[in-house]
Design an enzyme around this catalytic site. Structure first.
Site, PDB file in Angstrom:
ATOM      1  N   ASP A  33       0.997  -1.119   0.263  1.00 38.07           N
ATOM      2  CA  ASP A  33       0.151  -0.047   0.066  1.00 38.07           C
ATOM      3  C   ASP A  33       0.948   1.261  -0.132  1.00 38.07           C
ATOM      4  O   ASP A  33       1.858   1.328   0.659  1.00 38.07           O
ATOM      5  CB  ASP A  33      -0.736  -0.006   1.423  1.00 38.07           C
ATOM      6  CG  ASP A  33      -2.217  -0.514   1.216  1.00 38.07           C
ATOM      7  OD1 ASP A  33      -2.641  -0.213  -0.128  1.00 38.07           O
ATOM      8  OD2 ASP A  33      -2.760  -1.034   2.076  1.00 38.07           O
ATOM      9  N   LYS A  63      -0.491  -0.600  -4.298  1.00 38.84           N
ATOM     10  CA  LYS A  63      -1.958  -0.384  -4.058  1.00 38.84           C
ATOM     11  C   LYS A  63      -2.229   1.119  -3.768  1.00 38.84           C
ATOM     12  O   LYS A  63      -1.482   1.669  -2.791  1.00 38.84           O
ATOM     13  CB  LYS A  63      -2.546  -1.367  -3.249  1.00 38.84           C
ATOM     14  CG  LYS A  63      -3.990  -1.081  -3.185  1.00 38.84           C
ATOM     15  CD  LYS A  63      -4.732  -2.083  -2.456  1.00 38.84           C
ATOM     16  CE  LYS A  63      -4.838  -2.475  -1.213  1.00 38.84           C
ATOM     17  NZ  LYS A  63      -5.534  -1.028  -0.311  1.00 38.84           N
ATOM     18  N   GLU A 116     -13.907  -3.099  -1.428  1.00 37.96           N
ATOM     19  CA  GLU A 116     -14.140  -2.868  -0.297  1.00 37.96           C
ATOM     20  C   GLU A 116     -15.427  -2.611   0.355  1.00 37.96           C
ATOM     21  O   GLU A 116     -15.842  -1.344   0.042  1.00 37.96           O
ATOM     22  CB  GLU A 116     -12.965  -2.297   0.619  1.00 37.96           C
ATOM     23  CG  GLU A 116     -13.251  -2.512   2.133  1.00 37.96           C
ATOM     24  CD  GLU A 116     -11.860  -2.106   3.002  1.00 37.96           C
ATOM     25  OE1 GLU A 116     -10.833  -1.806   2.318  1.00 37.96           O
ATOM     26  OE2 GLU A 116     -11.837  -2.182   4.184  1.00 37.96           O
TER      27      GLU A 116
HETATM   28  O1  KIV Z   1      -4.503  -2.503   4.147  1.00 35.87           O
HETATM   29  C1  KIV Z   1      -5.318  -3.459   3.997  1.00 35.87           C
HETATM   30  O2  KIV Z   1      -5.424  -4.390   4.924  1.00 35.87           O
HETATM   31  C2  KIV Z   1      -6.249  -3.403   2.726  1.00 35.87           C
HETATM   32  C3  KIV Z   1      -7.165  -4.501   2.681  1.00 35.87           C
HETATM   33  C4  KIV Z   1      -8.344  -4.048   3.464  1.00 35.87           C
HETATM   34  C5  KIV Z   1      -7.561  -4.612   1.251  1.00 35.87           C
HETATM   35  O3  KIV Z   1      -6.124  -2.399   2.045  1.00 35.87           O
END
Ligand code: KIV
Length: 264
Positions: free
Chosen positions: A81, A110, A179
């Site tokens: 992320d 992401k 989500e």
């Molecule tokens: O950070 C995370 O765990 C996520 C998931 C909820 C997809 O982005």
């Protein structure tokens, strides 16, 4: 699994299995499982650091945990992320953040939300950074979303999410996380895209599913939303083992000879 397999799996109607992971030891376990890909999610702010939400995740945290996971599961496709605001300061700072995460072992990144992110996504994809989108409940926007968890319940909002999914695909995303949205909406979005969708709280019709590691293993007893399924009672099992360890010490039955070194 590599980047090309995401689309191949969708075309073959083969579900994609994704799970979050944040540390080396858990990644070692995952490396020997059927899980297709690992998300080093910004949820680590909560699961690893005890914060209330993901806004406290920093680039340094994401960098260190990505490194640990990639050393533990070098055979798995790893997505990391981009943390809160790390991609909104300037294009140059975004590219530096992406560079840091990729150099530490992420194979893709992401990004939460579509509005205002399309140029960034295009630039990163063209620069060799595969990008995964994320729509629906995006915790990085929690202060603008208010207390609403399930997104896209009204017709207008559902339409906007469908449009945003197409925009993310057009911008070059190889997959999109959906989500917390109604099952029917996630189904429609999945059917309208040629890239796969990976759902969490979005019903059974997405092209894959993702859950948080601690939730799958039942380690987190403080948090159990409807979409979570514990596949084992990890909390009770860990507690039992730790109490057994403490009892063995107190009773003097650990360590035994087999656990001790002798002089020659
Ligand atoms: O950070 C995370 O765990 C996520 C998931 C909820 C997809 O982005």
């Amino acid at each position: 699994m590599n980047i090309l397999d995401f689309k191949k799996k969708k075309e073959a109607a083969e579900k994609i299995c994704m799970i979050t992971c944040y540390d080396y030891t858990s990644a070692r376990i995952l490396s020997n499982t059927l899980i297709d890909c690992i998300l080093v999610g910004d949820s680590l702010a909560m699961t690893m650091y005890g914060f209330q939400n993901t806004l406290s995740a920093t680039l340094t945290m994401m960098q260190l945990h990505t490194g640990a996971v990639s050393r533990g599961a070098p055979n798995k496709f790893i997505i990391t992320d981009l943390p809160f605001l790390s991609f909104r300061k300037s294009l140059s700072k975004t590219v530096s953040a992406a560079e840091t995460l990729i150099r530490n072992g992420a194979q893709a990144l992401k990004i939460e939300g579509a509005a205002g992110n399309l140029k960034i996504i295009r630039h990163l994809v063209e620069s060799g950074v595969p990008m995964m989108g994320h729509l629906g409940f995006t915790m990085q926007y929690m202060h603008t979303l208010g207390n609403t968890i399930v997104q896209g319940k009204t017709e207008a909002h559902a339409k906007r999410l469908q449009e945003e999914a197409l925009l993310l695909q057009d911008a070059g995303c190889f997959a999109v996380v959906l989500e917390c949205m109604p099952t029917q909406l996630a189904k429609t979005i999945s059917e309208n895209l040629i890239i796969p969708t990976i759902g969490i709280g979005a019903g059974p019709h997405t092209d894959g599913q993702v859950l948080v590691f601690q939730d799958v293993l039942g380690l987190n007893i403080d948090f159990k939303p409807k979409f979570v399924k514990n596949f084992t009672d990890g909390y009770a099992q860990h507690k039992q083992s730790l109490d057994a360890f403490a009892h063995a010490i107190k009773l003097g039955v650990f360590p035994q000879d087999e656990n001790c070194y002798q002089s020659s």
